[in-house]
Write a protein that holds these residues in place. Structure first.
Motif, PDB file in Angstrom:
ATOM      1  N   GLU A 676      22.524  11.307  45.057  1.00 36.80           N
ATOM      2  CA  GLU A 676      21.354  11.559  44.218  1.00 36.80           C
ATOM      3  C   GLU A 676      21.509  10.909  42.844  1.00 36.80           C
ATOM      4  OE1 GLU A 676      18.424  12.519  44.303  1.00 36.80           O
ATOM      5  OE2 GLU A 676      18.203  13.520  46.224  1.00 36.80           O
ATOM      6  N   ARG A 679      21.005   7.268  43.216  1.00 35.52           N
ATOM      7  CA  ARG A 679      19.615   6.996  43.599  1.00 35.52           C
ATOM      8  C   ARG A 679      18.719   7.012  42.362  1.00 35.52           C
ATOM      9  NH1 ARG A 679      15.854  11.403  44.379  1.00 35.52           N
ATOM     10  NH2 ARG A 679      13.857  10.530  44.992  1.00 35.52           N
ATOM     11  N   GLN A 680      18.923   8.010  41.510  1.00 32.76           N
ATOM     12  CA  GLN A 680      18.006   8.192  40.383  1.00 32.76           C
ATOM     13  C   GLN A 680      18.387   7.363  39.169  1.00 32.76           C
ATOM     14  OE1 GLN A 680      17.183  12.419  39.561  1.00 32.76           O
ATOM     15  NE2 GLN A 680      17.944  12.849  41.609  1.00 32.76           N
ATOM     16  N   ASP A 681      19.659   7.028  39.049  1.00 28.68           N
ATOM     17  CA  ASP A 681      20.125   6.279  37.885  1.00 28.68           C
ATOM     18  C   ASP A 681      20.452   4.864  38.327  1.00 28.68           C
ATOM     19  OD1 ASP A 681      20.920   5.552  35.405  1.00 28.68           O
ATOM     20  OD2 ASP A 681      22.738   6.773  35.362  1.00 28.68           O
ATOM     21  N   ASP A 684      15.103   2.695  41.981  1.00 28.99           N
ATOM     22  CA  ASP A 684      13.754   3.254  41.909  1.00 28.99           C
ATOM     23  C   ASP A 684      13.696   4.441  42.864  1.00 28.99           C
ATOM     24  OD1 ASP A 684      11.141   3.943  42.086  1.00 28.99           O
ATOM     25  OD2 ASP A 684      10.376   1.903  42.388  1.00 28.99           O
ATOM     26  N   PRO A 685      13.685   5.649  42.346  1.00 27.81           N
ATOM     27  CA  PRO A 685      13.773   6.824  43.222  1.00 27.81           C
ATOM     28  C   PRO A 685      12.556   6.987  44.130  1.00 27.81           C
ATOM     29  CG  PRO A 685      13.396   7.475  40.947  1.00 27.81           C
ATOM     30  CD  PRO A 685      13.595   5.992  40.924  1.00 27.81           C
ATOM     31  N   ASP A 686      11.505   6.208  43.876  1.00 23.48           N
ATOM     32  CA  ASP A 686      10.351   6.291  44.772  1.00 23.48           C
ATOM     33  C   ASP A 686      10.514   5.407  46.000  1.00 23.48           C
ATOM     34  OD1 ASP A 686       9.111   8.115  43.142  1.00 23.48           O
ATOM     35  OD2 ASP A 686       8.126   6.560  41.943  1.00 23.48           O
TER      36      ASP A 686
ATOM     37  N   LEU B  65      18.017  14.220  37.923  1.00 28.23           N
ATOM     38  CA  LEU B  65      18.692  13.773  36.704  1.00 28.23           C
ATOM     39  C   LEU B  65      17.669  13.712  35.574  1.00 28.23           C
ATOM     40  CD1 LEU B  65      20.937  10.749  37.740  1.00 28.23           C
ATOM     41  CD2 LEU B  65      21.630  13.097  37.391  1.00 28.23           C
ATOM     42  N   LEU B  83      14.426  11.181  34.167  1.00 29.33           N
ATOM     43  CA  LEU B  83      15.092   9.885  34.205  1.00 29.33           C
ATOM     44  C   LEU B  83      14.411   8.995  35.247  1.00 29.33           C
ATOM     45  CD1 LEU B  83      17.857   8.597  32.999  1.00 29.33           C
ATOM     46  CD2 LEU B  83      18.712   9.004  35.278  1.00 29.33           C
ATOM     47  N   LYS B  85      12.010   5.728  36.332  1.00 27.22           N
ATOM     48  CA  LYS B  85      11.831   4.385  35.795  1.00 27.22           C
ATOM     49  C   LYS B  85      10.776   4.359  34.693  1.00 27.22           C
ATOM     50  CE  LYS B  85      12.883   0.310  38.559  1.00 27.22           C
ATOM     51  NZ  LYS B  85      12.383  -0.567  39.614  1.00 27.22           N
TER      52      LYS B  85
END
Ligand SMILES: [Zn+2]
Lengths: 930, 88
Positions: A676, A679-681, A684-686, B65, B83, B85
């Motif tokens: 996670e 993925r988020q850092d 693009d978590p989408d 996050l 956090l 984009k």
């Protein structure tokens, strides 16, 4: 004679007699007594012994500032240690025992220790630990140290409640200032909590005749009623013991001896500190004799409990607040003789004080009451981050620059006059800021005089004398924090409430510095000792760390599965309830000979989906994943950014944008959050989705030479032959009208099928496979036997066969490090000087000589006859299939040392062993690929 | 016990959160040459500032996050932002 109860006065209930014993002798007291007031009323003068010298100790004061009267108390079948006699209410039938005294407080055989005091001075423990050998002293010190033995009984029903709460305004302290503040705030409509550590409200009001022209008791009662009418909440016997980050206040509510205290985590919009002030001791020769007491404490004993320490008493005080205390005692008929404290005075007496010699004259009395000036209780102020200012007039530290939303009022603020304190309470109750008023309080500074003769006690419980402070200064322990640790000053049960001011003032005088420059030690919570149970509460066993449960737990129980916790899961270690080792060996052997059924449902199953899933898994794995085709699986390692192996497992590609990561059972949560985070850092978590479906699926593993025959009994509509379903592939199908996934993946090294179905289908799958296993001469396999099989094959468990330095090439996985071109987690760390250095610990197997014994796990690998460690044994088993012990180890440069004879060294025994390859079962993989 | 605001769940006890990293750290492109010192700086160097800090935290119960701004001296929380984009 000393100690007497008056016919009237105080807040006790003279109609309710309570009987109790102290060191075996029977006494009686009244409801409302504390243990200390009851002992004092019965003329008990020696209530304990000091920590280091076993000097006799009497009650010093009436509340939290008493360092001396610490008891072990038994009531019924419950016994609790470290009970403060001054702050604990007496209950009928209590059995009190003095601590640190044997056979009782009056005759302590260790009292002889006192004759050796010159050897037990400041820094004794420090010096003893280094010279000549601590072990010579340890047994004797251990025997003497401590404040009573802990009862070995476990009270399962003694469980503290823990409550979370919030309010608008918290008022700490139910004296005149606090009562008025709470009333004012409550009447303005604020949700008010008022906490008072005594059983009744009023605080110092009990020592005053009238407040606002009203009798003090009636005045207190009026305030209490007004607060309740305005919906304020009053908690008595409740101590605010600490203020923590973001103004969380810890409250401890006592509920009598039989019930455990209750703990509140309270968040208050604002806090009004009305905690009062304590009297300071005066430092003079033999000032620790029983019968020398705090003047304010003695007046409090009279006002609350109707007890006088003695009829004929000497009073020595240096401050204006003493007048009020003396008035209380005068009124009670005490015969007070006032003397100005002098530099040369010294107490005398054998079993207790018999008087004071002042300027060469012996003045006799049955008790000596001293008052060295008031010290505001500013602990909470400091916990919350407030500053302290030195007040020259009051010779005390007062609340200075404050934390947000916190105010100090009354004696805690240095405002000792009740009318001014009430005015502060009114202002604070309204939420107004105010200036500290001028004071009529005066005192003559009276601090310890270094160089004086005789033993002058600063910390009564820990036996720190003025000389000890001088020794510490001479040896350059001049910071108060060092002074505290070197001498143990202020480290007794009262945490320096009596000792700290005298100690730091002594240090200031020795060094010729002003007191504020020397400063105070850090005020840390808790303000009073808090039983560990209050923090423990219900946080135990299943409520602390609930185990995850298998969908087939009931089936395992039917089969006598020995359910144990493995990596957070309740799993069958083996089947059968008598000789564990016998079952484990039999299970491991049967699995190799025929076939076995293993519940692998706890293995992590984390789906990674989305258009960027391929690039993402290729990045988070050490191995190249993007070349994996749908329907294929690959073994891989996950690394940390530091290049250390974090987890291993198999990843399957279910579709172009759909992967399933199978990680170690115990690492699933950490792998999920690891994924996670990446993925988020940085992504693009989408376009990437991560879903932990571990608990949605059940997995049964069929392993062994006859595994295919067992799987055939499911009648799946697909070819499970070696050509159609080769090793490291899987197929998805339907079974019993539900999806089923069958994978050729093995953790045993034998032909294995992992069959996964939705968790609710698990019993149906078991109902077919379990009988089929039996029909084919096989059996069940617990996790213990599985561990043997995987070790035979040289398969590792991350965290067991690896440590915090293990990189993939240490395990023999060298290809991606050399060839993978895409970026991946930890890549650059695999090419540092440390990663390339010779001497890295690498995975190996160990062979014992024929007939040799099992090698202990954790044994160090050493060169024959040498002692420097070259690594250690990580896994060790008896292999029933191979007929000899096997072991895995990580050893310096192990990969190129196969065949070398070394020794496994453990517990002063050396076993000759030979380094070999980690895999000792089916090295060519014929069985695996069968 | 501090109270942190998760941008998704609201104020929660700090025990529900995990510190992830100081904000603003960018992973070097590891397909290019990176000096030992630069890599070590990326791995190990922390600003560890006194005063206002920007940090990445994870709210463990929702696994999101976010950037937490807080004061490392007074422990005051100054704000939190997701956090995503579009949020950074
Ligand atoms: Zn959240």
């Amino acid at each position: 004679m000393s100690g007497l109860r008056l016919e009237s006065g105080g807040q006790i209930d003279r109609k309710r007699w309570l009987s109790f014993t102290f060191d075996g002798k029977a006494y009686s007291g009244f409801a409302g007594d504390t243990l200390a007031s009851a002992l004092l009323a019965n003329g008990v003068r020696i209530v304990g012994r000091s920590f280091k010298y076993h000097r006799p100790r009497g009650v010093w004061s009436s509340w939290v500032d008493d360092p001396n009267a610490i008891m072990t108390v038994r009531l019924g079948d419950r016994e609790l240690p470290n009970v403060s006699a001054a702050t604990t209410l007496l209950e009928d039938g209590m059995e009190l025992r003095a601590v640190n005294a044997w056979p009782n407080a009056r005759y302590d055989v260790k009292g002889g220790l006192d004759l050796f005091h010159r050897f037990l001075g400041a820094g004794f423990y420090y010096k003893t630990f280094i010279w000549p050998d601590w072990h010579l002293f340890e047994p004797a010190i251990r025997k003497m140290a401590g404040l009573g033995p802990v009862n070995a009984d476990v009270y399962d029903d003694y469980v503290s409640d823990q409550l979370n709460a919030s309010c608008d305004t918290l008022v700490v302290g139910g004296g005149p200032a606090g009562l008025v503040a709470a009333r004012t705030a409550a009447e303005r409509g604020e949700a008010v909590w008022l906490v008072e550590d005594h059983a009744s409200l009023g605080g110092s009001a009990a020592m005053l005749g009238h407040i606002d022209g009203t009798d003090h008791a009636a005045w207190v009662q009026a305030q209490e009623q007004a607060i309740e009418v305005a919906d304020g909440r009053i908690l008595k016997q409740t101590t605010a013991y600490g203020i923590y980050d973001h103004a969380m206040v810890g409250l401890l509510e006592k509920r009598g001896f039989a019930q455990p205290p209750r703990r509140y985590r309270l968040r208050a919009g604002r806090i009004i500190m009305a905690t009062g002030a304590l009297d300071r001791p005066i430092t003079f020769g033999n000032n620790d004799l029983p019968g020398i007491m705090s003047l304010q404490g003695a007046a409090d004993f009279m006002a609350r409990y109707g007890v006088l320490p003695a009829r004929k008493m000497i009073v020595m005080a240096n401050n204006a607040a003493a007048d009020q205390a003396c008035a209380v005692l005068d009124q009670a008929g005490a015969d007070l003789r006032h003397f100005a404290p002098s530099k040369t005075m010294s107490g005398f007496g054998s079993r207790g004080v018999e008087g004071v010699s002042i300027d060469g004259y012996k003045r006799t009395a049955n008790a000596v009451l001293v008052s060295g000036g008031l010290t505001p209780l500013v602990h909470l102020w400091r916990h919350a981050g407030g500053k302290l200012d030195w007040c020259e007039t009051r010779q005390a530290f007062l609340p200075g620059y404050g934390p947000k939303n916190m105010q100090a009022i009354g004696a805690a603020n240095g405002t000792f006059e009740v009318d001014k304190a009430i005015a502060e309470g009114t202002a604070a109750g309204k939420g107004l800021s105010f200036e500290r008023p001028s004071t009529s309080y005066t005192l003559t500074p009276l601090w310890p005089q270094p160089g004086s003769k005789g033993r002058q006690w600063i910390d009564f419980q820990h036996d720190v004398t003025l000389k000890d402070v001088e020794v510490a200064a001479r040896e350059n322990y001049v910071s108060v924090e060092h002074l505290k640790r070197y001498t143990t000053l202020g480290m007794a049960a009262d945490q320096g409430k009596t000792a700290n001011m005298a100690g730091l003032a002594a240090m200031a005088t020795i060094q010729g510095r002003p007191i504020p420059e020397v400063g105070t030690t850090t005020f840390r919570p808790p303000f009073v000792p808090v039983p560990i149970e209050a923090f423990h509460g219900h946080h135990g066993k299943q409520l602390w760390h609930p185990v995850k449960r298998l969908p087939l737990e009931a089936e395992h129980r039917v089969m006598n599965g020995a359910l144990r916790e493995y990596g957070g899961w309740l799993r069958p270690g083996w089947y059968g309830n008598d000789d564990a080792e016998l079952h484990i060996q039999a299970e491991a052997l049967l699995a190799r000979q025929t076939v076995a059924l293993f519940d692998g449902s706890s293995l992590g199953k984390i789906a990674v989906m989305g258009p960027d899933a391929e690039a993402f898994v290729n990045f988070v794995y050490y191995n190249t994943i993007k070349t994996l085709k749908p329907g294929e699986m690959r073994y891989g390692l996950m690394l940390t950014e530091r290049g250390i192996v974090k987890d291993d497992g198999v990843i399957a590609r279910l579709g172009p944008d759909h992967f399933l990561i199978s990680c170690s059972s115990s690492h699933t949560d950490s792998v999920r959050t690891h994924l996670e985070a990446w993925r988020q850092d940085g992504n693009d978590p989408d376009r990437i989705f991560i879903h932990d479906e571990t608990q949605s699926w059940a997995t049964l593993t069929v392993t062994g030479p006859r595994a295919r025959d067992v799987v055939a009994s499911l009648g799946l509509p697909l070819d499970i032959g070696a050509a159609a379903l080769p090793h490291m592939t899987f197929q998805e199908t339907q079974w019993n009208d539900h999806p089923l996934r069958i994978a050729r993946v093995s953790f045993t090294g034998d032909l294995s099928f992992e069959i996964s179905v939705p968790a609710r289908q698990a019993p149906a799958l078991w109902a077919v496979l379990h009988p089929s296993i039996k029909d084919h001469g096989g059996g069940l396999l617990g996790i213990e036997a599985l561990s043997i099989l995987r070790a035979e094959k040289g398969y590792i468990m991350i965290g067991k066969d690896t440590d915090g330095e293990t990189m993939p090439h240490d395990l023999g996985f060298t290809v991606p490090r050399a060839k993978k071109t895409a970026a991946y987690l930890g890549d650059r760390s695999l090419h540092t000087a440390v990663a390339n250095a010779p001497g890295r610990k690498q995975l190996v197997g160990l062979k014992v000589a024929d007939g040799g014994a099992m090698i202990p796990t954790g044994a160090h690998i050493v060169l024959p006859g040498k002692s420097s460690s070259q690594g250690y044994v990580t896994s060790s088993y008896d292999s029933p299939y191979l007929g000899h012990p096997i072991a895995l180890a990580i050893v310096t440069d192990g990969a190129r040392r196969h065949g070398e004879a070394v020794e496994a060294w453990h517990d002063n025994r050396r076993l000759p062993v030979t380094i070999c390859a980690p895999c000792v079962f089916d090295p060519t993989g014929e069985k695996l690929h069968a | 016990m501090q109270v942190f605001p998760c941008p998704f769940c609201g104020p929660r006890n700090e025990t529900e959160f995990h510190f992830a990293a100081e904000a603003g750290k960018v992973r070097p492109d590891t397909t290019q040459q990176i000096g030992d010192a630069d890599w070590a700086t990326y791995l190990h160097a922390q600003r560890n500032e006194k005063g206002t800090v920007r940090e990445v935290w994870m709210h463990m119960t929702c696994a999101e996050l976010f950037i937490l701004e807080r004061d490392s001296v007074t422990m005051d929380v100054l704000g939190s932002t997701a956090l995503r984009k579009d949020a950074t």
